[in-house]
Design an enzyme around this catalytic site. Structure first.
Site, PDB file in Angstrom:
ATOM      1  N   ASP A   1      54.419  38.521  38.475  1.00 44.48           N
ATOM      2  CA  ASP A   1      53.498  37.384  38.383  1.00 44.48           C
ATOM      3  C   ASP A   1      54.332  36.196  37.919  1.00 44.48           C
ATOM      4  OD1 ASP A   1      51.662  35.436  37.683  1.00 44.48           O
ATOM      5  OD2 ASP A   1      50.636  36.633  36.152  1.00 44.48           O
TER       6      ASP A   1
ATOM      7  N   GLU B   1      47.143  35.963  44.027  1.00 40.63           N
ATOM      8  CA  GLU B   1      46.858  36.394  42.647  1.00 40.63           C
ATOM      9  C   GLU B   1      45.491  37.082  42.512  1.00 40.63           C
ATOM     10  OE1 GLU B   1      47.690  32.818  40.424  1.00 40.63           O
ATOM     11  OE2 GLU B   1      49.814  32.931  40.946  1.00 40.63           O
TER      12      GLU B   1
ATOM     13  N   LYS C   1      56.066  25.579  38.386  1.00 38.75           N
ATOM     14  CA  LYS C   1      55.256  26.063  39.512  1.00 38.75           C
ATOM     15  C   LYS C   1      54.467  24.922  40.162  1.00 38.75           C
ATOM     16  CE  LYS C   1      51.969  29.842  40.427  1.00 38.75           C
ATOM     17  NZ  LYS C   1      51.301  30.984  39.750  1.00 38.75           N
TER      18      LYS C   1
ATOM     19  N   ASP D   1      39.884  32.802  37.017  1.00 37.62           N
ATOM     20  CA  ASP D   1      41.224  32.780  36.403  1.00 37.62           C
ATOM     21  C   ASP D   1      41.418  31.494  35.597  1.00 37.62           C
ATOM     22  OD1 ASP D   1      43.930  32.560  35.802  1.00 37.62           O
ATOM     23  OD2 ASP D   1      44.639  33.145  37.788  1.00 37.62           O
TER      24      ASP D   1
END
Ligand code: ADP
Ligand code: MG
Length: 633
Positions: A10, A173, A72, A195
């Protein structure tokens, strides 16, 4: 020797993790410091050696110009895309960035692309896994947000390769989180994945059919998460300190950092206990002490967590579903440990979410499950199509030998997409559809999968036919391509098997190839496009000369046009696309008046202000021609 391990990773905005299967169960692999999470922070030490994770955090305070976090956010993006991020985060871009060039970030006096920085994080995870296994690790599955586009996915894969990892697959994800809970075994149903991480909120609605997950809607807020809670608590503490103790410590980076650490600890404590104490040492021998109850905390953060409601409702709406139609709810992200957040989710979906697994680990755990399946390991089912993606882009050849991609690589299958084309020649009755696979810009460099013709289009002016080309990859990986001219109803179709006979090595080398030649491909494409455009404007000019409007121009205007026309003719066959573009631009300018006169004499007042090449769709070589969808709508 046992087959080599494939790890699951991850690669998060705030934290990154690596996991592996231990028997039937995935487990997170801890780092040397015993911690499961590696903060996604990278710094360069004084010897220009990279430092990653917890130890890199100190650099954020002491030498912020040598450290970077949240990389990211920049993956696979261009300068134009990241203006918002530049306002909110202390990213320092390289000074000499050229337009269109891959982003580079400064760390000290060196620069790195986002994939290179992510690769440093991946390398750390790889090292952690190698230390744990006592054996090399070279293969991984990496997760990406469901909304990541092809460029962002590509950048993630590049990061893997730079880190010395073969990325066998990118997994969404939310899909990974669902896999960690074994939801695929239910075969069918609707899953909502909520999330809430450090800096981002994502809601994804997945449809599970026959064990395959399909993302049917995503929404969220790229600037919402635990950081907002931390910042709110810091602001309150700073106000208190000023009000009660008469100290302004806002500009004291070290004190602010100490406050940040204390409020985060308090926030985490309040997820499992009803109250906690903030106790922070301040300059001048002063001290900030305050008790904070969960109730107070919940009141404070209510406005923050309420901001997740809108995106959830929108995602449900986009999926065409009511909350009652959701079968499973999965919690992901460290911030969903907050009881109040859990209560909100329960309220929104009217059911208890899955909470057995650690929400900040669940994505990595799912990546390990997917890795195990790919490696034919203990949890592999006979249905190996599970979560399949198409490894290479699929598209058709368009005017000038250019590839027009219709389904991008890494799209989860089944997948379908439609694009519209038209003809380039008046009365064109047949259109050749050449189906291609690969990442290269030019058709000749891609793999030719099939060819077929759409025939019998009734005579129409160039640009009039509306040809709908539809690509569909079914659950078995078979590609169906159909072409239909909508005005006449003429259609033709074909089936091909895109991955037939193509080994992983070939796929890999095609991808690598596309890197090696990316620059040259880009240039070639620019040249072809510039030449097409030149042909269009020159043809339009020829037509214009035969109209009465031409007679209305002054001799000077005509002379100027003639001069620029021959200048354009002279450069079109050269390989300098910038020169061609400049010549086009000059001729366009010079013919603006002509275009206006032509339009005046025709009907249109709407087209005012258009230049030559827009005023008249010119002619060019025959082939399907990409058109803006809007033209028909
Ligand atoms: P990301 O997916 O953005 O990389 P994570 O899922 O690791 O991030 O979530 C990190 C966030 O979760 C941080 O803001 C962290 O403070 C928060 N967090 C972690 N544990 C808890 C907890 N027990 N209670 C509240 N927040 C927590
Ligand atoms: Mg995450």
């Amino acid at each position: 020797m046992a087959s080599e391990r494939i790890v699951g990773i991850d690669l998060g905005t705030t934290n990154s993790l690596v996991a592996d299967m231990q028997g039937e169960n995935p487990v997170v692999i801890p780092g040397e410091d015993g911690s499961n999470l590696v903060p996604s922070v990278v710094a360069l030490d004084q010897n220009n050696q990279p430092v990653v994770g917890n130890s890199a955090r100190n650099f954020l305070i002491e030498t912020p110009e040598r450290a970077v976090y949240s990389i990211k956010r920049l993956m696979g993006r261009g300068v134009e895309d990241i203006q918002e991020e530049l306002k909110l985060f202390p990213f320092r871009l390289a000074d000499d960035l050229q337009p269109g060039e891959v982003l580079r970030i400064k760390l000290g006096d060196k620069t790195f692309t986002p994939p290179e920085i992510s690769a440093l994080i991946l390398r750390q995870l790889k090292r952690n896994a190698e230390r744990y296994f006592g054996a090399p690790v070279t293969k991984a599955v990496i997760t990406v947000p469901a909304y990541f586009n092809d460029a962002q996915r590509q950048a993630t894969k590049d990061a893997g390769r730079i880190a010395g990892l073969e990325v066998l697959r990118l997994v969404n994800e939310p899909t990974a989180a669902s896999l960690a809970y074994g939801l695929d075994k239910k075969r069918n149903g609707i899953v909502a994945v909520y999330d809430l991480g450090g800096g981002t909120f994502d809601i994804s609605i997945l449809r599970l059919h026959d064990g395959i997950f399909e993302v049917i809607a995503t929404n969220g807020d790229t600037h919402l998460g635990g950081d907002d809670i931390d910042n709110l608590l810091i602001t309150i503490a700073l106000d208190d300190i000023q009000g009660d103790l008469g100290l302004n410590v806002r500009r004291n980076a070290e004190v602010v950092q100490a406050i940040r650490k204390a409020v985060i600890d308090a926030k985490i404590a309040l997820s499992s206990q009803p109250s906690t104490e903030l106790d922070i040492e301040l300059p001048q021998g002063k001290r900030y002490q305050r008790e904070i109850t969960r109730k107070q905390f919940e009141q404070l953060i209510q406005p923050i967590i309420d901001r997740t409601v809108g995106p959830v409702k929108q995602a449900l709406k986009d999926a065409g579903l009511k909350p009652e139609q959701i079968d499973e709810v999965v919690l992901v992200g460290g911030s969903t440990r907050i009881p109040k957040v859990r209560a909100l989710v329960k309220d929104l979906f009217r059911r208890d979410p899955h909470t057995d697994l650690n929400p900040d680990e669940v994505v990595a755990l799912g990546a390990a499950v997917q890795a195990n399946i790919l490696g034919g390991g203990s949890v592999a089912t006979e249905n190996m199509l599970l979560l399949d993606v198409t490894p290479l882009s699929l598209g058709i050849e368009v005017a000038g030998g250019v590839t027009d991609k219709i389904i991008l690589r890494n799209s989860t299958i089944p997948a379908s997409a439609t694009q519209f084309y038209t003809t380039q020649v008046d009365g064109q009755a047949n259109v050749a559809i050449h189906v291609l696979q690969g990442e290269r810009e030019l058709a000749k460099d891609c793999r030719s999968l099939a060819r077929f013709d759409l025939r019998g289009i009734p005579p129409m002016a160039a640009g009039m036919p509306r040809i709908e080309v539809k690509f569909l990859i079914d659950a078995n990986g078979i590609l169906h391509v159909s072409a239909r001219e909508q005005r006449s109803g003429k259609e033709a179709e074909i089936q091909v098997q895109p991955s037939y006979g193509l080994t992983d090595e070939q796929v890999e080398s095609m991808i690598l190839d596309s890197f090696d030649s990316a620059e040259e491909d880009f240039r070639q494409r620019q040249i072809i496009e510039a030449r097409n455009e030149a042909a269009t404007i020159l043809a339009a000019l020829e037509k214009g000369k035969k109209t009465p409007a031409w007679g209305k121009l002054t001799t000077d205007e005509k002379k100027k046009i003639a001069k620029l026309e021959s200048a354009l003719n002279a450069v079109t066959n050269e390989d300098d696309y910038r020169a061609i573009r400049n010549a086009i631009e000059a001729l366009n300018q010079a013919t603006t008046h002509l275009a206006e006169l032509m339009m005046d004499s025709a009907v249109s007042t709407v087209l005012k202000g258009k230049t030559m090449d827009e005023a008249d769709m010119g002619e060019g070589p025959a082939a399907p021609h990409p058109v803006a969808k809007a033209e028909f709508e």
